[in-house]
Design a protein around this motif. Structure first.
Motif, PDB file in Angstrom:
ATOM      1  N   ASP A 157       0.824  -1.212   0.000  1.00 32.83           N
ATOM      2  CA  ASP A 157       0.000   0.000   0.000  1.00 32.83           C
ATOM      3  C   ASP A 157       0.858   1.261   0.000  1.00 32.83           C
ATOM      4  O   ASP A 157       0.490   2.279  -0.611  1.00 32.83           O
ATOM      5  N   ARG A 160       1.904   1.829  -3.547  1.00 30.54           N
ATOM      6  CA  ARG A 160       0.779   2.365  -4.316  1.00 30.54           C
ATOM      7  C   ARG A 160       0.579   3.850  -4.026  1.00 30.54           C
ATOM      8  O   ARG A 160       0.300   4.640  -4.943  1.00 30.54           O
ATOM      9  N   LYS A 251      -3.120  -5.585 -16.239  1.00 30.57           N
ATOM     10  CA  LYS A 251      -2.191  -5.163 -15.184  1.00 30.57           C
ATOM     11  C   LYS A 251      -0.836  -5.825 -15.376  1.00 30.57           C
ATOM     12  O   LYS A 251       0.218  -5.169 -15.326  1.00 30.57           O
ATOM     13  N   ASP A 382      -2.280  -0.879  -9.799  1.00 28.72           N
ATOM     14  CA  ASP A 382      -3.391  -1.833  -9.813  1.00 28.72           C
ATOM     15  C   ASP A 382      -3.165  -3.042  -8.909  1.00 28.72           C
ATOM     16  O   ASP A 382      -4.002  -3.957  -8.883  1.00 28.72           O
ATOM     17  N   SER A 383      -2.055  -3.083  -8.182  1.00 33.18           N
ATOM     18  CA  SER A 383      -1.752  -4.246  -7.341  1.00 33.18           C
ATOM     19  C   SER A 383      -2.739  -4.365  -6.183  1.00 33.18           C
ATOM     20  O   SER A 383      -3.170  -3.371  -5.585  1.00 33.18           O
ATOM     21  N   ASP A 384      -3.071  -5.614  -5.862  1.00 30.58           N
ATOM     22  CA  ASP A 384      -3.858  -5.941  -4.672  1.00 30.58           C
ATOM     23  C   ASP A 384      -2.903  -6.484  -3.615  1.00 30.58           C
ATOM     24  O   ASP A 384      -2.169  -7.442  -3.870  1.00 30.58           O
ATOM     25  N   HIS A 386      -3.111  -8.214  -0.851  1.00 28.92           N
ATOM     26  CA  HIS A 386      -3.201  -9.617  -0.428  1.00 28.92           C
ATOM     27  C   HIS A 386      -2.767 -10.569  -1.550  1.00 28.92           C
ATOM     28  O   HIS A 386      -2.139 -11.607  -1.288  1.00 28.92           O
ATOM     29  N   GLU A 388      -0.481  -9.868  -3.761  1.00 25.75           N
ATOM     30  CA  GLU A 388       0.979  -9.781  -3.835  1.00 25.75           C
ATOM     31  C   GLU A 388       1.637 -10.633  -2.753  1.00 25.75           C
ATOM     32  O   GLU A 388       2.664 -11.280  -2.989  1.00 25.75           O
TER      33      GLU A 388
END
Length: 413
Positions: A157, A160, A251, A382-384, A386, A388
């Motif tokens: 996060d 991001r 992504k 666009d990464s999530d 959890h 990752e």
């Protein structure tokens, strides 16, 4: 900085004395297959960052002093014969690569006895014959992570947020784990080279340490002045659905192309103008139970390109740093709780006219008490978080299972 010949034995120092382990055949990643059982060490250079100086220049100078001149990689490869040094193993840590890039490296190293640069020059010797040896009892304890899944997710996060501010476009985050062991770690590390897709499988050893590699990724290959790098970015489970998902993921494709562009720029710094090309863009290949996307970037080396400038341009690899590279390295130093040690660096074989260095992903290392592994992935807007964390766990699972002596699902097929 240590010069001269060094033993290939590992010594374990503890309250009950010193255990000396027997020598093992040379099995350096990318070494000529026909030579691996007939190599003897001639000379060794080991360097730590605390020694000061330029590791790229030291490597080039050391090799030249021992009959392996690599100051002009555009020269044709000399004939391989048995009256000169066969070649050399070259290892450069991720921290040494960051040092070459002028980036900070303040995180504590989890395996500080490992050198940041090792160059081992090998001669041809009598062919080795290895008879059966009694097995050494092997025990590997539970893994202790350097950060919790929550801390890993918080770091995702944070990246991001940095992307949202315009500080970076992408940053690769890597986690570390360590486990205590008893016995000789080198057979366990050697097993990694048998993992499917381990293009740079092999082991490099020193006094009190060993590195085992199962990397599928080419950091840089040079043959008679032709440069190749094969960045890998994008991962899914090795199932038909996983392959389709990887191929259609906007992504993953955007992340991959961003790193390909970074690698193109890295090669352009050391290539003849107008010679950088991209082949096989976003080709899906398999490593153990994972699909991964790989591209091939080629170029023609600029006149007079030597090993030192090659290492300065390509280390550390863009696929394990991010873009822009220096800004990503600065963020990595802030967010990762420990250093990357033997992972995310370079390891392979060098000889006049030919260099083949793998990027040390899917890599483990041993000191006298602990085994170490590292794994991570590239973070984009666009990464999530959890997802990752789960991807890093999927990458390290075959490594840990192999080190423990367990079969992976791929092995059982």
């Amino acid at each position: 900085m240590a010069h001269g010949k060094s033993t290939e034995r590992m010594r374990k120092v503890g309250p009950y004395g010193v255990e000396t382990l027997p020598q093992v055949p040379v099995d350096v990643p990318a070494a000529p297959a026909a030579c691996r059982n007939a190599l003897t060490e001639r000379a060794r250079l080991q360097w730590h960052r605390r020694d000061g100086g330029d590791p790229a220049a030291l490597a080039e100078e050391f090799l030249a002093a021992h009959g392996l001149p690599l100051h002009d990689l555009t020269r044709p490869t000399p004939a391989h014969h048995h009256t000169r040094a066969c070649g050399a193993a070259l290892y450069l840590s991720a921290a040494a690569g960051a040092h070459l890039a002028g980036a900070p490296t303040t995180a504590p190293e989890p395996a500080p006895t490992l050198p940041d640069l090792t160059v081992v020059v090998y001669d041809h010797g009598p062919t080795r014959t290895t008879g059966p040896t009694p097995p050494t009892p092997w025990w590997l304890g539970p893994w202790t992570e350097s950060w919790t899944p929550r801390q890993h997710a918080d770091a995702v996060d944070a990246v991001r947020a940095a992307i949202g501010r315009g500080d970076v476009y992408q940053t690769n985050l890597v986690g570390h784990a360590a486990a205590r062991y008893t016995g000789d770690p080198r057979p366990a590390l050697s097993r990694l080279s048998a993992l499917p897709g381990a293009r740079y499988g092999g082991v490099l050893t020193g006094d009190g340490w060993a590195i085992g590699c199962a990397s599928p990724e080419t950091l840089i290959e040079v043959t008679d002045g032709h440069l190749i790098t094969r960045p890998i970015k994008g991962t899914r489970p090795a199932t038909p659905a996983g392959r389709a998902e990887l191929l259609t993921s906007a992504k993953e494709r955007a992340e991959h192309i961003m790193i390909v562009d970074l690698e193109r720029n890295d090669l352009a710094r050391i290539a003849r103008t107008g010679t950088v090309t991209v082949d096989d863009l976003f080709t899906v290949r398999r490593w153990c139970d994972l699909w991964q996307a790989e591209s091939t970037v080629r170029a023609t080396a600029a006149d007079g390109l030597g090993l030192a400038d090659l290492l300065r341009a390509t280390c550390p690899g863009g696929s394990v740093t991010g873009a822009p590279k220096h800004a990503a390295l600065t963020q990595i130093d802030t967010l990762e709780p420990v250093g990357r040690g033997a992972s995310m660096g370079a390891l392979g074989w060098v000889t006049p006219g030919h260099i083949d260095l793998g990027l040390t992903i899917r890599t483990a290392a041993a000191d006298t008490e602990l085994l170490h592994t590292w794994a991570g992935g590239g973070i984009t807007w666009d990464s999530d978080a959890h997802a990752e964390v789960a991807e890093a766990a999927a990458k390290t699972a075959p490594i840990r299972a192999t080190l423990a002596g367990r079969e992976t699902r791929q092995d059982q097929r």
